[in-house]
Design a protein around this motif. Structure first.
Motif, PDB file in Angstrom:
ATOM      1  N   ALA A  82       7.914  -5.600   0.087  1.00  0.00           N
ATOM      2  CA  ALA A  82       6.826  -4.864  -0.561  1.00  0.00           C
ATOM      3  C   ALA A  82       5.527  -5.001   0.225  1.00  0.00           C
ATOM      4  O   ALA A  82       4.806  -4.018   0.416  1.00  0.00           O
ATOM      5  N   MET A  83       5.227  -6.197   0.699  1.00  0.00           N
ATOM      6  CA  MET A  83       3.996  -6.408   1.461  1.00  0.00           C
ATOM      7  C   MET A  83       3.988  -5.577   2.743  1.00  0.00           C
ATOM      8  O   MET A  83       2.949  -5.002   3.102  1.00  0.00           O
ATOM      9  N   ASN A  84       5.102  -5.490   3.427  1.00  0.00           N
ATOM     10  CA  ASN A  84       5.175  -4.677   4.641  1.00  0.00           C
ATOM     11  C   ASN A  84       4.970  -3.190   4.333  1.00  0.00           C
ATOM     12  O   ASN A  84       4.257  -2.495   5.055  1.00  0.00           O
ATOM     13  N   ARG A  85       5.578  -2.716   3.268  1.00  0.00           N
ATOM     14  CA  ARG A  85       5.406  -1.307   2.894  1.00  0.00           C
ATOM     15  C   ARG A  85       3.972  -1.023   2.453  1.00  0.00           C
ATOM     16  O   ARG A  85       3.408   0.022   2.771  1.00  0.00           O
ATOM     17  N   ILE A  86       3.381  -1.952   1.713  1.00  0.00           N
ATOM     18  CA  ILE A  86       1.994  -1.782   1.256  1.00  0.00           C
ATOM     19  C   ILE A  86       1.035  -1.800   2.443  1.00  0.00           C
ATOM     20  O   ILE A  86       0.094  -1.004   2.505  1.00  0.00           O
ATOM     21  N   ARG A  87       1.273  -2.683   3.404  1.00  0.00           N
ATOM     22  CA  ARG A  87       0.410  -2.736   4.589  1.00  0.00           C
ATOM     23  C   ARG A  87       0.413  -1.388   5.295  1.00  0.00           C
ATOM     24  O   ARG A  87      -0.628  -0.857   5.665  1.00  0.00           O
ATOM     25  N   CYS A  88       1.581  -0.814   5.468  1.00  0.00           N
ATOM     26  CA  CYS A  88       1.679   0.502   6.112  1.00  0.00           C
ATOM     27  C   CYS A  88       0.981   1.578   5.280  1.00  0.00           C
ATOM     28  O   CYS A  88       0.283   2.435   5.826  1.00  0.00           O
ATOM     29  N   TYR A  89       1.160   1.528   3.976  1.00  0.00           N
ATOM     30  CA  TYR A  89       0.526   2.509   3.096  1.00  0.00           C
ATOM     31  C   TYR A  89      -0.999   2.421   3.175  1.00  0.00           C
ATOM     32  O   TYR A  89      -1.692   3.437   3.156  1.00  0.00           O
ATOM     33  N   LEU A  90      -1.548   1.214   3.274  1.00  0.00           N
ATOM     34  CA  LEU A  90      -2.997   1.019   3.238  1.00  0.00           C
ATOM     35  C   LEU A  90      -3.714   1.341   4.546  1.00  0.00           C
ATOM     36  O   LEU A  90      -4.950   1.361   4.577  1.00  0.00           O
ATOM     37  N   LEU A  91      -2.999   1.595   5.618  1.00  0.00           N
ATOM     38  CA  LEU A  91      -3.643   1.822   6.923  1.00  0.00           C
ATOM     39  C   LEU A  91      -4.775   2.851   6.897  1.00  0.00           C
ATOM     40  O   LEU A  91      -5.829   2.602   7.470  1.00  0.00           O
ATOM     41  N   PRO A  92      -4.639   3.998   6.239  1.00  0.00           N
ATOM     42  CA  PRO A  92      -5.738   4.963   6.259  1.00  0.00           C
ATOM     43  C   PRO A  92      -6.874   4.650   5.277  1.00  0.00           C
ATOM     44  O   PRO A  92      -7.879   5.358   5.256  1.00  0.00           O
ATOM     45  N   TYR A  93      -6.727   3.605   4.489  1.00  0.00           N
ATOM     46  CA  TYR A  93      -7.733   3.260   3.480  1.00  0.00           C
ATOM     47  C   TYR A  93      -8.568   2.058   3.919  1.00  0.00           C
ATOM     48  O   TYR A  93      -8.210   1.329   4.828  1.00  0.00           O
ATOM     49  N   LYS A  94      -9.661   1.830   3.210  1.00  0.00           N
ATOM     50  CA  LYS A  94     -10.486   0.640   3.446  1.00  0.00           C
ATOM     51  C   LYS A  94      -9.964  -0.559   2.654  1.00  0.00           C
ATOM     52  O   LYS A  94     -10.305  -1.688   2.957  1.00  0.00           O
ATOM     53  N   THR A  95      -9.176  -0.307   1.628  1.00  0.00           N
ATOM     54  CA  THR A  95      -8.593  -1.369   0.816  1.00  0.00           C
ATOM     55  C   THR A  95      -7.639  -2.191   1.669  1.00  0.00           C
ATOM     56  O   THR A  95      -6.869  -1.649   2.460  1.00  0.00           O
ATOM     57  N   ARG A  96      -7.685  -3.500   1.507  1.00  0.00           N
ATOM     58  CA  ARG A  96      -6.822  -4.406   2.272  1.00  0.00           C
ATOM     59  C   ARG A  96      -6.195  -5.448   1.355  1.00  0.00           C
ATOM     60  O   ARG A  96      -6.773  -5.870   0.373  1.00  0.00           O
ATOM     61  N   MET A  97      -5.001  -5.889   1.754  1.00  0.00           N
ATOM     62  CA  MET A  97      -4.331  -7.001   1.106  1.00  0.00           C
ATOM     63  C   MET A  97      -4.941  -8.271   1.696  1.00  0.00           C
ATOM     64  O   MET A  97      -4.919  -8.463   2.907  1.00  0.00           O
ATOM     65  N   VAL A  98      -5.505  -9.125   0.849  1.00  0.00           N
ATOM     66  CA  VAL A  98      -6.189 -10.306   1.371  1.00  0.00           C
ATOM     67  C   VAL A  98      -5.507 -11.621   1.023  1.00  0.00           C
ATOM     68  O   VAL A  98      -5.795 -12.648   1.635  1.00  0.00           O
ATOM     69  N   LEU A  99      -4.606 -11.605   0.034  1.00  0.00           N
ATOM     70  CA  LEU A  99      -4.028 -12.866  -0.418  1.00  0.00           C
ATOM     71  C   LEU A  99      -2.737 -12.593  -1.176  1.00  0.00           C
ATOM     72  O   LEU A  99      -2.616 -11.580  -1.865  1.00  0.00           O
ATOM     73  N   THR A 100      -1.803 -13.491  -1.045  1.00  0.00           N
ATOM     74  CA  THR A 100      -0.615 -13.467  -1.889  1.00  0.00           C
ATOM     75  C   THR A 100      -0.453 -14.839  -2.519  1.00  0.00           C
ATOM     76  O   THR A 100      -0.652 -15.866  -1.859  1.00  0.00           O
TER      77      THR A 100
END
Length: 100
Positions: free
Chosen positions: A25-43
């Motif tokens: 899920a984290m890998n898919r979300i990282r790819c999805y977020l590329l065009p956005y300013k939102t970032r995954m910062v912590l798990t």
């Protein structure tokens, strides 16, 4: 045979499987977020912390929720997740998606 440690044998398989699911899920979300300013910062275990502008929340959060819930399709036990938000800190979390 030892009742004090019997839960460990079954639990490690579940925890290992859950770890694999969140990694995918984290890998898919990282790819999805590329065009956005939102970032995954912590798990933390099975939770993901995202930071980003409020204007992206109504688009990004439902998509991230869907990615997390569909990363491991199952007919018998579907995965579900909830969403919390905060404008201050993790200690100030509120349920649901924040609206501007």
């Amino acid at each position: 045979p030892d009742a004090r440690t019997a839960y460990r044998a079954a639990n490690h398989v579940i925890q290992g499987g859950a770890a694999d699911v969140i990694k995918v899920a984290m890998n898919r979300i990282r790819c999805y977020l590329l065009p956005y300013k939102t970032r995954m910062v912590l798990t933390v275990h099975d939770e993901l912390v995202l930071e980003g502008p409020l204007c992206e929340a109504s688009t990004v959060i439902p998509a991230v929720k869907e990615i997390m819930e569909t990363v491991y399709p199952s007919r018998h036990l579907p995965l579900t997740c909830s969403v919390d938000h905060s404008f201050k800190s993790l200690a100030d979390k509120k349920e649901g998606i924040a609206h501007a």
